[in-house]
Write an enzyme that holds these catalytic residues in place. Structure first.
Site, PDB file in Angstrom:
ATOM      1  N   SER A 127      41.932  43.548  44.509  1.00 36.77           N
ATOM      2  CA  SER A 127      41.631  44.923  44.915  1.00 36.77           C
ATOM      3  C   SER A 127      40.245  45.035  45.524  1.00 36.77           C
ATOM      4  CB  SER A 127      41.707  45.859  43.715  1.00 36.77           C
ATOM      5  OG  SER A 127      41.362  47.179  44.124  1.00 36.77           O
ATOM      6  N   LYS A 181      47.589  45.524  38.682  1.00 37.44           N
ATOM      7  CA  LYS A 181      47.213  45.950  40.035  1.00 37.44           C
ATOM      8  C   LYS A 181      48.035  47.158  40.463  1.00 37.44           C
ATOM      9  CE  LYS A 181      45.366  45.792  44.207  1.00 37.44           C
ATOM     10  NZ  LYS A 181      46.099  46.769  45.002  1.00 37.44           N
ATOM     11  N   HIS A 184      46.682  50.087  38.784  1.00 34.86           N
ATOM     12  CA  HIS A 184      45.411  50.380  39.490  1.00 34.86           C
ATOM     13  C   HIS A 184      45.708  51.252  40.705  1.00 34.86           C
ATOM     14  CE1 HIS A 184      42.863  49.602  43.021  1.00 34.86           C
ATOM     15  NE2 HIS A 184      41.861  49.607  42.173  1.00 34.86           N
ATOM     16  N   ASN A 185      46.713  50.875  41.472  1.00 33.05           N
ATOM     17  CA  ASN A 185      47.043  51.639  42.681  1.00 33.05           C
ATOM     18  C   ASN A 185      47.592  53.022  42.363  1.00 33.05           C
ATOM     19  OD1 ASN A 185      46.385  49.133  43.890  1.00 33.05           O
ATOM     20  ND2 ASN A 185      47.659  49.678  45.637  1.00 33.05           N
ATOM     21  N   GLU A 188      44.662  54.982  41.617  1.00 30.82           N
ATOM     22  CA  GLU A 188      43.986  55.186  42.908  1.00 30.82           C
ATOM     23  C   GLU A 188      44.598  56.380  43.634  1.00 30.82           C
ATOM     24  OE1 GLU A 188      43.754  51.596  45.473  1.00 30.82           O
ATOM     25  OE2 GLU A 188      44.802  52.795  46.965  1.00 30.82           O
TER      26      GLU A 188
HETATM   27  C1  6PG Z   1      43.244  47.868  46.955  1.00 27.30           C
HETATM   28  C2  6PG Z   1      44.150  48.860  47.666  1.00 27.30           C
HETATM   29  C3  6PG Z   1      45.177  48.180  48.541  1.00 27.30           C
HETATM   30  C4  6PG Z   1      46.260  49.141  49.044  1.00 27.30           C
HETATM   31  C5  6PG Z   1      45.902  49.751  50.369  1.00 27.30           C
HETATM   32  C6  6PG Z   1      47.027  50.641  50.903  1.00 27.30           C
HETATM   33  O1  6PG Z   1      43.275  47.854  45.714  1.00 27.30           O
HETATM   34  O2  6PG Z   1      42.520  47.155  47.670  1.00 27.30           O
HETATM   35  O3  6PG Z   1      44.847  49.588  46.653  1.00 27.30           O
HETATM   36  O4  6PG Z   1      45.794  47.158  47.765  1.00 27.30           O
HETATM   37  O5  6PG Z   1      47.430  48.471  49.266  1.00 27.30           O
HETATM   38  O6  6PG Z   1      44.778  50.500  50.171  1.00 27.30           O
HETATM   39  O7  6PG Z   1      47.558  51.411  49.872  1.00 27.30           O
HETATM   40  P1  6PG Z   1      48.587  52.614  50.196  1.00 27.30           P
HETATM   41  O8  6PG Z   1      49.128  52.422  51.592  1.00 27.30           O
HETATM   42  O9  6PG Z   1      49.679  52.465  49.162  1.00 27.30           O
HETATM   43  O10 6PG Z   1      47.785  53.869  50.082  1.00 27.30           O
END
Ligand code: 6PG
Length: 466
Positions: A127, A181, A184-185, A188
């Protein structure tokens, strides 16, 4: 260089950045890309780091260029491409050579690949975007601990550091790394959504300029909300569009993209019966944002939402407090989901390690994660809200969240994620809820039975049962 220390396949944005990071930390790295010209351009632009890079134009050459026992990182698009790459690579390797999938794989795929692997295999979540990959990502490892230990020196060297501590940690066996991960997303998405909702309240409810909004985020980034996402939101809000000379945000279409990792989080949460309303709200908000035509039609019919707030109804201080509360609700849900998965899959994920690995390098890095690590260290089976430090923070901010949500709803400003936070909080702190009505309904139409409060007897039925 006789033999490289490690190999990497896939010189896209993330792969190229990771390869340069590895070379910069003093390791020899052999690289391969399906399109040979990409490899050549990458090598030609590597500058001084080229001395530690071996460009190869076939998988066989890549394998030959790496010292035994070999380790090869895959940085290729998640999905079938990973399976194809493994199938092409494995026959060229020795039995103890290690393949690492470092893409955004669905953890179920990683579990499957690990079960069918004919040699060492790791699934790691990386990430931090391109900047992170180049200068220090957060790395969440999954698979056999012995395989992680083999490559840990390199991963720790290239990872972000928090107070000197590498943000590269083994999370657990099988798909644990990619699962962490994924969560995490999901977090996010929710973090980004709640920030966007405070942006909407400042823009539509308070009538602030993008510049003032940006400066507000900048100020918040000096307090408890200090984080990468608040920091970049301040930068985005204060950015100017080169073509128009006006605020950049004014020219960006309000339709959010998504590669799907947040969606995976919501799907898995349902399988685990783990409540993540903030993440669910964030994914739904992205889905609804993409329906621009439908939203324009609805505005024409119903009139625009997002009206002005009554004077003084919401202050910027209250808004900051509301975002703090919403963030805590979201992280409590995220860590609750990790605990549920760890129990379900038997992964024994050490939650304090998750909070610590997220303190630097990753997209959700923030000051608050250090406090979360401490709270989880005390008791990781406990909802984060019930940890004394966070109980105090929530007691001090939930009133602001409630007031901000109430005023935003009254003004017609959409706050799905912040709103889910106060609903989650009120549900959690109500010992006698309303699910007794649901049990009554279920028994009425399906005789599903209910438990009695007074006797504890289960499988009871109402008078409608014949
Ligand atoms: C990270 C981000 C990355 C993610 C992109 C696009 O941890 O570096 O989460 O892995 O895939 O930022 O994410 P989305 O298209 O799902 O918003």
């Amino acid at each position: 260089m006789k033999h490289a220390d490690i190999g990497l396949i896939g010189l896209g944005t993330m792969g190229a950045a990771l390869a340069l990071n590895i070379a910069e930390k003093g390791f020899g790295i052999a690289v391969f890309n399906r399109t040979t010209s990409v490899t050549r351009v990458f090598f030609a632009s590597a500058g001084d780091l080229a001395q530690r890079i071996v460009p190869t134009e076939s998988l066989a050459d890549l394998v030959t260029a790496i010292a035994r026992p070999r380790t090869i990182i895959l940085m290729v698009p998640a999905g079938p491409v990973v399976d194809e790459q493994i199938a092409a690579l494995r026959p060229l390797l020795d039995a103890d050579d290690l393949i690492i999938d470092a893409g955004n794989a669905n953890f179920q795929d990683t579990v499957r690949r690990m079960k069918s692997a004919t040699g060492p295999f790791l699934g790691i979540g990386v990430s931090g975007g391109e900047e992170g990959a180049r200068h220090g990502p957060a790395i969440m490892g999954g698979g056999a601990r012995e395989h992680w230990d083999r490559v840990a020196p390199i991963l720790e060297a290239i990872s972000a550091k928090f107070e000197g501590e590498p943000c590269a940690t083994w999370m657990g066996p099988e798909g644990a790394g990619h699962f962490v991960k994924t969560v995490h997303n999901g977090i996010e998405y929710a973090d980004m959504q709640m920030i966007a909702e405070t942006y909407g309240i400042m823009r539509d409810g308070l009538g602030l300029s993008d510049d003032k909004i940006g400066k507000t985020f900048e100020a918040w980034n000096k307090g408890p909300l200090e984080s990468y996402l608040v920091e970049i939101s301040g930068i985005v809000a204060q950015s100017t569009d080169a073509a128009t000379g006006g605020p950049l945000l004014d020219v960006i279409v309000d339709s959010a993209g998504q590669k799907g990792t947040g969606r995976w989080t919501v799907i898995e949460a349902q399988h685990l019966a783990s409540p993540v309303p903030a993440i669910e709200a964030a994914v739904a908000a992205r889905n609804l944002s993409a329906r621009r035509t439908e939203r324009a039609e609805a505005e024409a019919l119903f009139g625009r939402g997002g009206g002005r707030l009554a004077d003084g109804a919401v202050t910027l201080q209250a808004l900051e407090q509301a975002l703090i509360a919403g963030k805590i609700m979201c992280y409590a849900q995220g860590f609750g989901m990790l605990a549920a998965a760890s129990a379900e899959f038997g992964w024994k994920i050490h939650l304090p390690d998750v909070a610590r690995v997220w303190r630097a390098g990753c997209i959700i890095r923030s000051r608050m994660l250090n406090d979360m690590a401490s709270a989880l260290e005390e008791n990781s089976a406990r909802n984060l809200l019930l940890a004394p430090a966070f109980t105090r923070m929530v007691k001090g901010t939930e009133g602001a969240l409630r007031s901000v949500v109430a005023n935003a709803v009254t003004a017609g400003i959409a706050v799905p994620a912040l709103g889910s936070g106060i609903a989650y909080f009120d549900t959690l702190r109500t010992a006698r809820g309303t699910a007794n009505m649901i049990q009554g309904q279920r028994d009425f139409f399906g005789l599903h039975g209910f438990e009695r409060m007074d006797t504890g007897a289960k499988g009871q039925h109402g008078p409608w049962a014949h």
